[in-house]
Motif scaffolding. Structure first.
Motif, PDB file in Angstrom:
ATOM      1  N   TYR A 168       0.856  -1.189   0.000  1.00 50.87           N
ATOM      2  CA  TYR A 168       0.000   0.000   0.000  1.00 50.87           C
ATOM      3  C   TYR A 168       0.890   1.236   0.000  1.00 50.87           C
ATOM      4  CZ  TYR A 168      -3.733   3.266   1.480  1.00 50.87           C
ATOM      5  OH  TYR A 168      -4.620   4.312   1.560  1.00 50.87           O
ATOM      6  N   ARG A 173      -2.967   1.876  -4.671  1.00 45.39           N
ATOM      7  CA  ARG A 173      -4.043   2.209  -3.734  1.00 45.39           C
ATOM      8  C   ARG A 173      -5.252   1.276  -3.855  1.00 45.39           C
ATOM      9  NH1 ARG A 173      -5.677   8.268  -4.329  1.00 45.39           N
ATOM     10  NH2 ARG A 173      -7.055   7.566  -2.662  1.00 45.39           N
ATOM     11  N   GLU A 176      -7.801   0.254  -1.105  1.00 42.75           N
ATOM     12  CA  GLU A 176      -8.795   1.177  -0.532  1.00 42.75           C
ATOM     13  C   GLU A 176     -10.225   0.796  -0.937  1.00 42.75           C
ATOM     14  OE1 GLU A 176      -7.882   5.359  -1.084  1.00 42.75           O
ATOM     15  OE2 GLU A 176      -5.754   4.971  -0.734  1.00 42.75           O
ATOM     16  N   ALA A 192       0.785  -1.446   6.060  1.00 47.24           N
ATOM     17  CA  ALA A 192       1.180  -1.072   4.703  1.00 47.24           C
ATOM     18  C   ALA A 192       2.669  -1.337   4.500  1.00 47.24           C
ATOM     19  CB  ALA A 192       0.885   0.404   4.471  1.00 47.24           C
TER      20      ALA A 192
END
Ligand code: NAP
Length: 282
Positions: A168, A173, A176, A192
């Protein structure tokens, strides 16, 4: 350093921790990497991430050197079993080897590095065994998509699944869309990894200009903005790797940086969310 509830474990962990993949294995650069980890711990980055895979155990040994002298209970030490070792007996033996190399008595967190050839149920049963004998405090997974994460949860009996460590960063991304909200609902922390895309997160001129503008506004640095963007989610933790003490100091200070709505919108414009797709991994 800000500490946040680590999923549903009931404990708090430093929002920013420290990675150890590819740390220099010998010589002056290894000594500098050890100094960087120690400086990071002094500044509260006590979540220390390693794996039996990193340097074939050498990163665990170096981490062990770095943490000597710090009170054990102040540290949150995480390691990972290789999928090829993740049979019932193999997982238990691998955890014991990691504990021995680090010299840390027990692991705070033990993860399956990625889904592999051994049945997940068997690996989770081994995690349960390690939990009950006190060799590990919490069990987690890494590189698991939402469905795999749910499955792991259903197989683990001794404690709730603590976390899922996933790729991440500003350029990656995809988590998300579904993974982050699902993990938050299930009480699973998201850690992450590779939060700086290994140093390559500023791929375009527009990206550089935007991140620099936000950094100037907050008297911060590019790397601090990159971390703050990930940490805006209350359930997300980050584990940047720094083999340089100045980098470790800079990363630790990122915990104090709060981005506002304008900053987040500006980052969104230059690092747009990708279309939903399979979980990205390295
Ligand atoms: P990363 O943290 O995204 O980037 C590391 C690079 O950023 C290094 O070149 C480092 O330089 C540089 N850096 C760090 N802080 C900096 C700063 N403040 N200013 C400028 N440069 C800075 O890469 P990563 O090592 O891939 O990811 C972090 C950790 O995540 C790993 O070490 C590992 O523990 C974990 N990880 C897990 C998985 C998994 O499958 N579960 C996969 C990959 C990584 P210096 O070293 O010179 O300081």
């Amino acid at each position: 350093m800000i500490r946040k509830p680590f999923g549903a474990t009931g404990i708090e962990v430093s929002a920013i921790g420290q990675g150890t993949w590819d740390i220099p294995e010998s010589g002056p650069r290894a000594r500098e990497a050890i100094r960087a980890i120690q400086r990071g711990v002094e500044l509260g980055m006590t979540h220390l991430d390693t794996a039996e895979m990193y340097g074939s155990g050498r990163a665990e040994e170096l981490l062990g050197e770095a943490i000597r002298g710090f009170p054990r209970e102040k540290l949150f030490i995480a390691s990972k079993v290789l999928p090829s070792n993740a049979s019932y007996a193999g997982t238990i033996a691998a955890a014991r080897r990691s504990i021995e190399r680090i010299g840390c008595e027990y692991l705070d967190l033990y993860m399956l590095h990625w889904p592999g050839e051994h049945p997940l149920e068997e690996t989770m049963r081994a995690f349960d065994g390690l939990l009950s004998e006190g060799a590990i405090r919490f069990a987690g997974v890494s590189n698991f998509d939402t469905g795999e994460m749910r499955q792991a949860t259903s197989f683990l009996r001794g404690a709730p699944l603590a976390c899922n460590q996933v790729l991440y960063n500003l350029c990656e991304r995809g988590v998300e869309h579904e993974l982050l909200p699902s993990a938050a609902r299930l009480g699973i922390a998201i850690v992450a990894y590779t939060p700086f895309a290994r140093g390559k997160f500023l791929r375009s001129r527009a990206a550089r200009e935007t991140i620099d503008r936000i950094a100037r506004k907050h008297a911060a640095t590019r790397h601090q903005v990159a971390l703050a963007f990930l940490l805006r989610h209350s359930n997300v933790f980050a584990i940047p790797k720094a083999a340089n003490a100045e980098h470790a100091e800079e990363n630790a200070r990122a915990a104090d940086l709060l981005l506002d709505g304008d900053d987040v919108a500006a980052v969104d414009a230059v690092f747009p969310l990708p279309a939903p797709g399979p979980l990205a991994t390295l």
